[in-house]
Design a protein around this motif. Structure first.
Motif, PDB file in Angstrom:
ATOM      1  N   ALA A  55     -74.390  -7.914  59.362  1.00 11.35           N
ATOM      2  CA  ALA A  55     -74.543  -6.583  60.100  1.00 11.35           C
ATOM      3  C   ALA A  55     -76.048  -6.363  60.241  1.00 11.35           C
ATOM      4  CB  ALA A  55     -73.916  -5.556  59.348  1.00 11.35           C
ATOM      5  N   LEU A  56     -76.954  -6.512  59.325  1.00 10.45           N
ATOM      6  CA  LEU A  56     -78.237  -6.405  59.171  1.00 10.45           C
ATOM      7  C   LEU A  56     -79.267  -7.128  60.031  1.00 10.45           C
ATOM      8  CD1 LEU A  56     -78.859  -5.654  55.171  1.00 10.45           C
ATOM      9  CD2 LEU A  56     -78.802  -3.770  57.386  1.00 10.45           C
ATOM     10  N   VAL A  57     -78.805  -8.532  60.272  1.00  5.12           N
ATOM     11  CA  VAL A  57     -79.362  -9.491  60.768  1.00  5.12           C
ATOM     12  C   VAL A  57     -78.953  -9.192  62.252  1.00  5.12           C
ATOM     13  CG1 VAL A  57     -79.456 -11.896  61.366  1.00  5.12           C
ATOM     14  CG2 VAL A  57     -79.108 -11.373  59.172  1.00  5.12           C
ATOM     15  N   ALA A  58     -77.744  -8.734  62.605  1.00  9.25           N
ATOM     16  CA  ALA A  58     -77.407  -8.485  63.978  1.00  9.25           C
ATOM     17  C   ALA A  58     -78.268  -7.247  64.438  1.00  9.25           C
ATOM     18  CB  ALA A  58     -76.096  -8.327  63.969  1.00  9.25           C
ATOM     19  N   ALA A  90     -82.936 -15.357  63.926  1.00  8.84           N
ATOM     20  CA  ALA A  90     -81.880 -14.346  63.584  1.00  8.84           C
ATOM     21  C   ALA A  90     -80.526 -15.035  63.930  1.00  8.84           C
ATOM     22  CB  ALA A  90     -81.928 -12.892  64.354  1.00  8.84           C
ATOM     23  N   ILE A  91     -80.649 -15.442  65.215  1.00  6.95           N
ATOM     24  CA  ILE A  91     -79.297 -16.300  65.913  1.00  6.95           C
ATOM     25  C   ILE A  91     -79.078 -17.273  65.080  1.00  6.95           C
ATOM     26  CG2 ILE A  91     -78.257 -17.510  67.474  1.00  6.95           C
ATOM     27  CD1 ILE A  91     -80.232 -15.467  69.548  1.00  6.95           C
ATOM     28  N   GLU A  92     -80.147 -18.153  64.509  1.00  7.68           N
ATOM     29  CA  GLU A  92     -79.675 -19.244  63.471  1.00  7.68           C
ATOM     30  C   GLU A  92     -79.355 -18.808  62.143  1.00  7.68           C
ATOM     31  OE1 GLU A  92     -83.370 -22.092  65.261  1.00  7.68           O
ATOM     32  OE2 GLU A  92     -83.799 -20.622  63.668  1.00  7.68           O
ATOM     33  N   LEU A  93     -79.980 -17.535  61.836  1.00  7.99           N
ATOM     34  CA  LEU A  93     -79.651 -17.186  60.447  1.00  7.99           C
ATOM     35  C   LEU A  93     -77.994 -16.884  60.346  1.00  7.99           C
ATOM     36  CD1 LEU A  93     -80.484 -16.582  57.545  1.00  7.99           C
ATOM     37  CD2 LEU A  93     -81.211 -14.320  58.384  1.00  7.99           C
ATOM     38  N   LEU A  94     -77.480 -16.139  61.389  1.00 11.57           N
ATOM     39  CA  LEU A  94     -76.107 -15.852  61.367  1.00 11.57           C
ATOM     40  C   LEU A  94     -75.314 -17.284  61.208  1.00 11.57           C
ATOM     41  CD1 LEU A  94     -75.988 -13.373  64.321  1.00 11.57           C
ATOM     42  CD2 LEU A  94     -75.517 -12.926  61.532  1.00 11.57           C
ATOM     43  N   GLN A 186     -72.746 -15.004  68.195  1.00 14.77           N
ATOM     44  CA  GLN A 186     -72.938 -15.206  66.766  1.00 14.77           C
ATOM     45  C   GLN A 186     -72.301 -14.055  66.248  1.00 14.77           C
ATOM     46  OE1 GLN A 186     -73.114 -18.326  65.696  1.00 14.77           O
ATOM     47  NE2 GLN A 186     -73.249 -19.047  67.715  1.00 14.77           N
ATOM     48  N   ALA A 187     -72.737 -12.869  66.476  1.00 16.18           N
ATOM     49  CA  ALA A 187     -72.273 -11.430  65.891  1.00 16.18           C
ATOM     50  C   ALA A 187     -70.952 -11.690  65.758  1.00 16.18           C
ATOM     51  CB  ALA A 187     -73.144 -10.256  66.503  1.00 16.18           C
ATOM     52  N   ALA A 188     -70.054 -11.996  66.820  1.00  9.17           N
ATOM     53  CA  ALA A 188     -68.714 -11.624  66.856  1.00  9.17           C
ATOM     54  C   ALA A 188     -68.088 -12.700  65.978  1.00  9.17           C
ATOM     55  CB  ALA A 188     -68.367 -11.797  68.128  1.00  9.17           C
ATOM     56  N   ILE A 189     -68.648 -14.093  66.104  1.00  8.26           N
ATOM     57  CA  ILE A 189     -68.133 -15.218  65.195  1.00  8.26           C
ATOM     58  C   ILE A 189     -68.397 -14.743  63.805  1.00  8.26           C
ATOM     59  CG2 ILE A 189     -68.394 -17.565  64.690  1.00  8.26           C
ATOM     60  CD1 ILE A 189     -69.076 -18.007  67.609  1.00  8.26           C
ATOM     61  N   SER A 190     -69.351 -14.259  63.422  1.00  6.95           N
ATOM     62  CA  SER A 190     -69.821 -13.844  62.087  1.00  6.95           C
ATOM     63  C   SER A 190     -68.942 -12.649  61.537  1.00  6.95           C
ATOM     64  CB  SER A 190     -71.340 -13.558  62.116  1.00  6.95           C
ATOM     65  OG  SER A 190     -71.977 -14.479  62.196  1.00  6.95           O
ATOM     66  N   PHE A 191     -68.569 -11.851  62.204  1.00  7.81           N
ATOM     67  CA  PHE A 191     -67.516 -10.866  61.954  1.00  7.81           C
ATOM     68  C   PHE A 191     -66.200 -11.388  61.691  1.00  7.81           C
ATOM     69  CE2 PHE A 191     -64.027  -7.750  62.723  1.00  7.81           C
ATOM     70  CZ  PHE A 191     -64.236  -6.780  61.892  1.00  7.81           C
ATOM     71  N   ARG A 192     -65.734 -12.386  62.526  1.00  9.83           N
ATOM     72  CA  ARG A 192     -64.560 -12.902  62.227  1.00  9.83           C
ATOM     73  C   ARG A 192     -64.482 -13.874  61.038  1.00  9.83           C
ATOM     74  NH1 ARG A 192     -62.546 -17.123  66.936  1.00  9.83           N
ATOM     75  NH2 ARG A 192     -64.347 -18.128  66.012  1.00  9.83           N
ATOM     76  N   TRP A 193     -65.802 -14.335  60.646  1.00 12.71           N
ATOM     77  CA  TRP A 193     -65.827 -15.118  59.380  1.00 12.71           C
ATOM     78  C   TRP A 193     -65.804 -14.157  58.090  1.00 12.71           C
ATOM     79  CZ3 TRP A 193     -70.591 -15.192  56.624  1.00 12.71           C
ATOM     80  CH2 TRP A 193     -70.642 -15.762  55.413  1.00 12.71           C
ATOM     81  N   VAL A 207     -64.909 -11.710  70.013  1.00  9.38           N
ATOM     82  CA  VAL A 207     -65.436 -12.993  70.302  1.00  9.38           C
ATOM     83  C   VAL A 207     -64.954 -13.455  71.774  1.00  9.38           C
ATOM     84  CG1 VAL A 207     -64.641 -15.673  69.929  1.00  9.38           C
ATOM     85  CG2 VAL A 207     -65.075 -14.086  67.945  1.00  9.38           C
ATOM     86  N   ASN A 208     -63.932 -12.727  72.117  1.00 16.75           N
ATOM     87  CA  ASN A 208     -63.307 -13.058  73.458  1.00 16.75           C
ATOM     88  C   ASN A 208     -64.249 -12.206  74.450  1.00 16.75           C
ATOM     89  OD1 ASN A 208     -61.294 -14.880  72.866  1.00 16.75           O
ATOM     90  ND2 ASN A 208     -59.544 -12.887  72.798  1.00 16.75           N
ATOM     91  N   LYS A 209     -64.450 -10.997  74.188  1.00 14.70           N
ATOM     92  CA  LYS A 209     -65.576 -10.157  74.970  1.00 14.70           C
ATOM     93  C   LYS A 209     -66.965 -10.954  74.913  1.00 14.70           C
ATOM     94  CE  LYS A 209     -63.549  -5.759  74.194  1.00 14.70           C
ATOM     95  NZ  LYS A 209     -63.704  -4.399  73.532  1.00 14.70           N
ATOM     96  N   ALA A 210     -67.418 -11.446  74.086  1.00 16.77           N
ATOM     97  CA  ALA A 210     -68.702 -12.345  74.025  1.00 16.77           C
ATOM     98  C   ALA A 210     -68.675 -13.223  74.768  1.00 16.77           C
ATOM     99  CB  ALA A 210     -69.102 -12.499  72.410  1.00 16.77           C
ATOM    100  N   MET A 211     -67.599 -14.040  74.907  1.00 16.94           N
ATOM    101  CA  MET A 211     -67.495 -15.453  75.507  1.00 16.94           C
ATOM    102  C   MET A 211     -67.462 -14.855  77.266  1.00 16.94           C
ATOM    103  SD  MET A 211     -68.086 -17.754  73.553  1.00 16.94           S
ATOM    104  CE  MET A 211     -67.058 -19.164  74.643  1.00 16.94           C
ATOM    105  N   GLU A 212     -66.700 -13.869  77.478  1.00 19.85           N
ATOM    106  CA  GLU A 212     -66.596 -13.309  78.865  1.00 19.85           C
ATOM    107  C   GLU A 212     -67.960 -12.838  79.291  1.00 19.85           C
ATOM    108  OE1 GLU A 212     -63.485 -10.435  78.646  1.00 19.85           O
ATOM    109  OE2 GLU A 212     -61.895 -11.832  78.213  1.00 19.85           O
TER     110      GLU A 212
END
Length: 233
Positions: A55-58, A90-94, A186-193, A207-212
């Motif tokens: 969350a902080l990275v995002a 930051a994207i890489e860090l997630l 990446q934020a969405a995938i990280s939340f799922r994880w 994740v679906n909203k981010a992909m859309e």
């Protein structure tokens, strides 16, 4: 030319020819914001170090993206490269926190390896771009990538104030959208994880909203980049 003239002209363009790109960037940022909201809800019910770190990275990355956008509106996109570099990190860090065993513990202990090492561990495609930004944006130098925009090549005079160019802003906005949409994904995938299937419906929705968002932006961004390619020929 007064201090905010470029910004004012940019704002006009955002409601006219650049409106589709402006909407895309706003949507990408909204997707990041929504992921942060879900992280916060999850932390309230099931606190976990991984969730807090992601969350902080995002949030930090969201601030960096908005800073890049703001500078581009002022005609200072070259200078915004100093913010784009940590945005990429930051994207890489997630990804790194998710994919590398022990990464969360290392982060909590302040023992994360340098960004370049992290990038290699996850096979990031940003390494060359990050090195370019480190050379030409994060530090002062006299090479053309750093200083060429400060000179009017037609007149040979210095350009102390950067003038508005819709074509340049369009390219910069398309680039920014691409990275901000990646951040949202990446934020969405990280939340799922992080949620460990505790909130599967919310996670898949994110994740679906981010992909859309990425899918909606692809044709617009590709058409903008095609203009640059045609100009370079």
């Amino acid at each position: 030319m007064h201090l905010w003239e470029c910004r004012e002209q940019s704002n006009v363009a955002l409601t006219a020819g650049l409106q589709p790109l402006a909407s895309l960037i706003e949507e990408a940022l909204a997707r990041v914001d929504e992921a942060v909201v879900y992280f916060e809800k999850f932390q309230a019910s099931a606190p976990a170090p991984a969730g807090l770190l992601c969350a902080l990275v995002a949030i930090k990355a969201r601030n960096l993206a908005l800073g890049c956008y703001s500078l581009a509106l002022d005609g200072l996109a070259q200078e915004s490269g100093a913010l784009l570099r940590p945005l990429l990190e930051a994207i890489e860090l997630l990804c790194y926190l998710r994919d590398v065993p022990g990464a969360v513990d290392n982060a909590l202990e302040g023992k994360l390896p340098r960004a370049g090492i992290r990038a290699k561990r996850i096979g990031s495609a940003f390494q060359n771009l990050r090195e370019h930004l480190n050379t030409h944006a994060s530090h002062l130098g006299f090479d053309s990538a750093c200083m060429l925009h400060l000179v009017d090549m037609r007149s040979g005079r210095l350009r102390p104030v950067q003038h508005f160019s819709e074509a340049v802003l369009e390219q910069n906005m398309a680039t920014l959208f691409a990275f901000t949409a990646m951040l949202a994904q990446q934020a969405a995938i990280s939340f799922r994880w992080c949620s460990q299937e505790a909130a599967p419906i919310s996670a898949e929705s994110l994740v679906n909203k981010a992909m859309e968002c990425i899918a909606a932006g692809e044709p617009i961004v590709h058409s903008v980049f095609a203009k640059r390619t045609a100009t370079e020929r």
